[in-house]
Scaffold this active site. Sequence first.
Site, short mmCIF file in Angstrom:
data_model
loop_
_atom_site.label_atom_id
_atom_site.label_comp_id
_atom_site.label_asym_id
_atom_site.label_seq_id
_atom_site.Cartn_x
_atom_site.Cartn_y
_atom_site.Cartn_z
N ARG A 55 50.82 52.61 39.12
CA ARG A 55 50.56 51.17 39.06
C ARG A 55 50.41 50.68 37.62
NH1 ARG A 55 45.56 49.77 40.69
NH2 ARG A 55 45.68 51.14 42.50
N TYR A 108 58.51 23.50 37.53
CA TYR A 108 59.14 24.23 38.63
C TYR A 108 58.31 24.02 39.92
CZ TYR A 108 60.94 28.55 40.85
OH TYR A 108 61.51 29.48 41.68
N ASP A 180 56.41 28.19 30.29
CA ASP A 180 57.49 28.82 31.06
C ASP A 180 58.74 28.73 30.19
OD1 ASP A 180 59.64 29.37 32.77
OD2 ASP A 180 58.55 28.66 34.54
N LYS A 205 66.20 35.61 36.05
CA LYS A 205 67.29 34.73 35.62
C LYS A 205 68.14 35.43 34.56
CE LYS A 205 65.48 31.83 38.53
NZ LYS A 205 64.44 30.87 38.22
#
Length: 392
Positions: A55, A108, A180, A205
């Site tokens: 993790r 967004y 962002d 993206k």
Amino acid sequence: MKKDTKYVASGRKKEWTRGAVNPAVARASTVIFDSVEQMKQATQHREGKTLFYGRRGTSTAFAFQDAMNELEGGVGCALYPSGTAAISGALLSFLKAGDHLLMVDSVYEPTRDLCDKLLSRYGIETTYYDPMVGADIETMIQPNTKVIYLESPGSITLEVQDVPAITKVAKSHGIMTMLDNTWASPVNFQPFELGIDVSIQAATKYIVGHSDVMLGTATTTAEYWDQLREHSYLMGQCTSPDDLYLALRGVRTLGVRMRQHQQNALAVAHWLAKRNDVDHVRHPALATCPGHEFFTRDFQGSNGLFSFVLKQGTQAGIDAMLNEMEHFKIGFSWGGFESLILGHMPDHVAHLRSVTQWQAKGPLIRLHIGLEDVDDLIGDLDAGLARLNAHL
Ligand SMILES: *Cc1c(COP(=O)(O)O)cnc(C)c1O
């Protein structure tokens, strides 16, 4: 090192590649220690880049984190299973009950939903601000304002923010800023040089670039890294080494892909700007986009994603256009090698904001311009707009 060299060289320390060109895909939950003593030592250094437990990341994650730090200029990079998880992870790492968040109105949509539906339940108050606010953000600051969140250019409508004006005000009030930075990617905007404290990427993206992985990052400065890392870990955030391997592969071609996306999109944007049926083009590199002057001042280039607004049109017209497109596909997301198209009637765009007005009368069409030949794309759009205009 220049940017193009960084895309090739970053994250390729021999420790991660073991002598191959690319880092190995190191899958692990459990890590085996040679002795009790070695396990103790790993526990003491678990916040570093030593193997401890899956993790916490393996060498594939460490290689990708190195690459993102080098590309964005941060000191630490937290990894998340999606861009949306990076946004919630960054905000929840620093906000607590009673805090106030200033959020850009062109954000967004899922980020808005996070504020309205989840942060509100935890006693975190959000106020939306006009993306063109600039230094006037100062008038909106409350004694409990903890974070100013930016997204530039904004989703769908592409307003470019005056980032340095906002970070200057934030710093003078001891408020942290998050951006962002997905649209620019690390190629075209350097958030830390302009005073941002946390830079968020939907690596889904352009970094991945092939529409086959969900991945998010939050990169930050020395001041905020300990808290971001520890709190993201407490929330159990971790990512798959197979996905990270693909993201690193994406990084290698990020520069050349971006240049081609930019070139193709500018050709399409200029072609659209000359049409009589187009009201205006919302491409940050064109003067008709709000905040174009900040784009020219602060960005090193553009990409494949922009919108344009038609003078008139109907939902039936949008449907007729989109359903029969040959090269442009109908789908969410963007940043892959392929072209995509979405169409919105003005009431839908208006519904995505709460403190600014959407004035346009005609539909908004959002394009992601891929790596196809631009003549094919323009032909496809020309025929599509004829179908749309047949339904006026
Ligand atoms: C797509 C997107 C996100 C979310 O990324 P996911 O990986 O799809 O969760 C965040 N911000 C912007 C600007 C985006 O376009």
